[in-house]
Design an enzyme around this catalytic site. Structure first.
Site, PDB file in Angstrom:
ATOM      1  N   ARG A   1     -19.409  -8.401   2.930  1.00 16.49           N
ATOM      2  CA  ARG A   1     -20.284  -7.539   3.726  1.00 16.49           C
ATOM      3  C   ARG A   1     -19.449  -6.957   4.862  1.00 16.49           C
ATOM      4  NH1 ARG A   1     -24.130 -11.934   5.820  1.00 16.49           N
ATOM      5  NH2 ARG A   1     -22.103 -12.977   5.845  1.00 16.49           N
TER       6      ARG A   1
ATOM      7  N   ASP B   1       0.846  -1.189   0.000  1.00 13.96           N
ATOM      8  CA  ASP B   1       0.000   0.000   0.000  1.00 13.96           C
ATOM      9  C   ASP B   1       0.882   1.240   0.000  1.00 13.96           C
ATOM     10  OD1 ASP B   1      -3.209   0.442   0.739  1.00 13.96           O
ATOM     11  OD2 ASP B   1      -1.958   2.179   1.201  1.00 13.96           O
TER      12      ASP B   1
ATOM     13  N   CYS C   1     -19.819   1.052  -1.196  1.00  7.29           N
ATOM     14  CA  CYS C   1     -20.079   0.180  -2.349  1.00  7.29           C
ATOM     15  C   CYS C   1     -21.388   0.511  -3.064  1.00  7.29           C
ATOM     16  CB  CYS C   1     -20.078  -1.286  -1.900  1.00  7.29           C
ATOM     17  SG  CYS C   1     -18.448  -1.897  -1.411  1.00  7.29           S
TER      18      CYS C   1
END
Length: 433
Positions: free
Chosen positions: A149, A30, A260
Site C-alpha cells: 500500500r 535501474d 495499480c
C-alpha cells in the site's frame, strides 16, 4: 544473501532497501541514471514515509548500493524483477516491454543455482512463458507478488500479512531459497502460500479486483443515496458491522486511482478476454465505470454549489495525490477533477503536502500553491479531494476569514458535516444529503 533488484521505482526501491534492512547484500539496478544517483545518495525520488530513513541507513552501512549497469547484478544469486507494467496506450492490456527487457538484460548474468523472482504485476501466463527462457540458463524462476500500500510500503515489505510463492510444481529449491530470503519475516509466523505460476499471478490481480469492486460498490450506493436523500456513510457503518462485509474500503467518495488498481483491473479484463473468459470479468467494466463517474459527479456538485456555472469561479483544491501519504498522481481522481474544473473555466488554485511537483509534470497548466491559505484566498468554493490529515483537521472558523464564500465540498467524506454547518458553511459531499 547477495540480491539484485531490477527496477527501482515505487516497488523496487522499497524492496531493495527492505531486503538490505533484513540483512542481505543488495544492489538495485535501474536504467534511469538520475534516479540511480539520487538513490545512491540515500534520497528517495518519490514520497514514501519511512523510505528516506531506510535508504540512508542501508546505503551508509554498505548493505545497499545502486547502479545503472546491469552487469553489477552478476555477483548476486537471487534477482528480483520489479519493473512497471503500465497500461498500453491503445488498449486495456498491460504493457510488458519493461518486464521482457529486464529478463533479457539479466540473462547473461544468471546460471545454475540462481533464482529469478518476479515481483511485477503481470497477466496470467507470463511467468510460464518466461520460465522456459530462464530455465534454459540453468536458473529457476519464481513469482512472488507484492501487496504494497503506498504510504505503508516499507511496513508492508518488512512485515507483510502473507507471502506468496509461485513456483514450478516440484521445484522445492526455489521455495527454499525464498525461505532463506524471507527467513526473518517467516520467523514472525507470517503465513506462506506456495502455488503454481498461474495462481500466484492471479492472486495479485484478484486482490486488486476485489478491492476495486468493494470501493465501487459503496460508490454505487452513494449514487442511490443522493437520489433518495440517504447518508452513504451511515449506510457503510451499518453494513460494515457485518463481519462478512467489513468496514474497510467502504468509504464513498472520489474513488480509487494510482498506478495499480485502475490499470490492473483493465489488464485483468483484457487478459481474460484473450483467454476466452471475458464474460467472467465483465462486471469489472462497470466497476471501472462507477469509479470514473464519481469524478464527473464531483464536477457537477461543484457546478451546483456555484449556482450553475464554473466559468470564472475561484476554486480552491486541497489534495492532488490519489491518496494521502503519497505523491503519486497516476490516474489520480483529485488531479483529474482539478484539471476538469480548470478546463471548464474555473480559476483553480491547487495544493498538496507532497504532490505538487508530480502534479506539475502531468498537468503543467494548473496554478499550484504551497499552502491551504494561498489556495483558499477569496475562493468561491473549497474542495477537499485527498484526505490528508492536515485537511481533515482544518478549523472552519480559521478558513472563514480567508474565503469569499463559505462553501466546502468534501470529496472524501472525511470532514464532520455538523461542525462545518454549525460554523455557517454550505457543506456538500458525495452520497450525503
Amino acid at each position: 544473501m547477495k540480491i539484485s533488484v531490477i527496477g527501482c521505482g515505487y516497488l523496487g526501491a522499497v524492496h531493495a532497501a527492505s531486503m538490505a534492512k533484513l540483512g542481505h547484500d543488495v544492489v538495485g539496478i535501474d536504467v534511469d541514471a538520475a534516479k540511480v544517483e539520487a538513490l545512491s545518495q540515500g534520497h528517495a525520488p518519490f514520497y514514501e514515509p519511512g523510505l528516506p530513513e531506510l535508504l540512508s541507513e542501508t546505503v551508509d552501512n554498505g548493505s545497499l548500493r545502486f547502479s545503472a549497469d546491469i552487469s553489477q547484478a552478476s555477483g548476486a544469486t537471487v534477482h528480483f524483477i520489479a519493473v512497471g507494467t503500465p497500461q498500453q496506450a491503445d488498449s486495456n492490456a498491460a504493457d510488458l516491454r519493461f518486464v521482457d527487457a529486464a529478463f533479457e538484460a539479466l540473462l547473461p548474468f544468471i546460471g545454475p543455482g540462481h533464482l529469478v523472482v518476479g515481483k511485477s504485476t503481470v497477466p496470467v501466463g507470463t511467468a510460464q512463458r518466461l520460465a522456459e527462457i530462464i530455465e534454459a540458463t540453468g536458473a529457476s524462476l519464481a513469482w512472488n507478488p507484492e501487496f504494497l500500500r503506498e504510504g505503508f510500503a516499507v511496513q508492508d515489505t518488512i512485515s507483510p500479512d502473507r507471502l506468496v510463492y509461485g513456483v514450478r510444481p516440484g521445484d522445492d529449491s526455489a521455495s527454499a531459497i525464498l525461505d532463506d530470503v524471507y527467513s526473518s519475516i517467516l520467523a514472525q509466523e507470517t503465513p506462506r502460500i506456495i502455488t503454481d505460476f498461474a495462481t500466484a499471478e492471479l492472486v495479485k490481480v484478484a486482490a486488486n479486483a476485489f478491492l476495486a469492486t468493494k470501493i465501487s460498490f459503496i460508490n454505487a450506493m452513494a449514487e442511490v443515496a443522493e437520489v433518495v436523500g440517504a447518508d452513504v456513510t451511515q449506510l457503510a457503518d451499518a453494513i460494515g458491522h457485518d463481519q462478512r462485509i467489513g468496514r474497510r474500503f467502504l468509504n464513498a467518495g472520489l474513488g480509487f486511482g494510482g498506478g495499480c488498481l485502475p490499470k490492473d483491473i483493465r489488464a485483468f479484463m483484457a487478459r481474460a478476454s484473450e483467454l476466452g473468459a471475458g464474460e467472467a470479468l465483465s462486471f469489472l467494466g462497470e466497476v471501472d465505470a462507477i469509479n470514473l463517474r464519481r469524478r464527473e459527479r464531483m464536477v457537477d456538485l461543484c457546478r451546483e454549489v456555484l449556482g450553475g456555472t464554473i466559468e470564472g469561479a475561484k476554486i480552491a483544491v486541497l489534495g492532488l495525490a490519489f491518496k494521502p501519504e503519497s505523491d503519486d498522481v497516476r490516474d489520480s481522481p483529485a488531479l483529474d477533477v482539478a484539471a476538469r474544473l480548470s478546463e471548464l473555466g474555473g480559476i483553480v488554485r491547487a495544493t498538496d503536502p507532497h504532490a505538487i511537483e508530480t502534479s506539475r509534470r502531468v498537468r503543467p497548466g494548473l496554478d499550484y500553491v504551497e499552502t491551504v491559505a494561498e489556495a483558499a484566498k477569496d475562493a468561491d468554493v473549497v474542495l477537499v479531494l485527498t484526505e490528508w490529515r492536515e485537511y481533515r483537521a482544518i478549523d472552519p472558523a480559521e478558513l472563514e476569514s480567508i474565503v469569499s464564500v463559505r462553501a466546502i465540498l468534501d470529496g472524501r467524506n472525511c470532514l464532520d458535516p455538523v461542525q462545518w454547518r454549525e460554523a455557517g458553511w454550505t457543506y456538500r459531499a458525495l452520497g450525503r444529503p
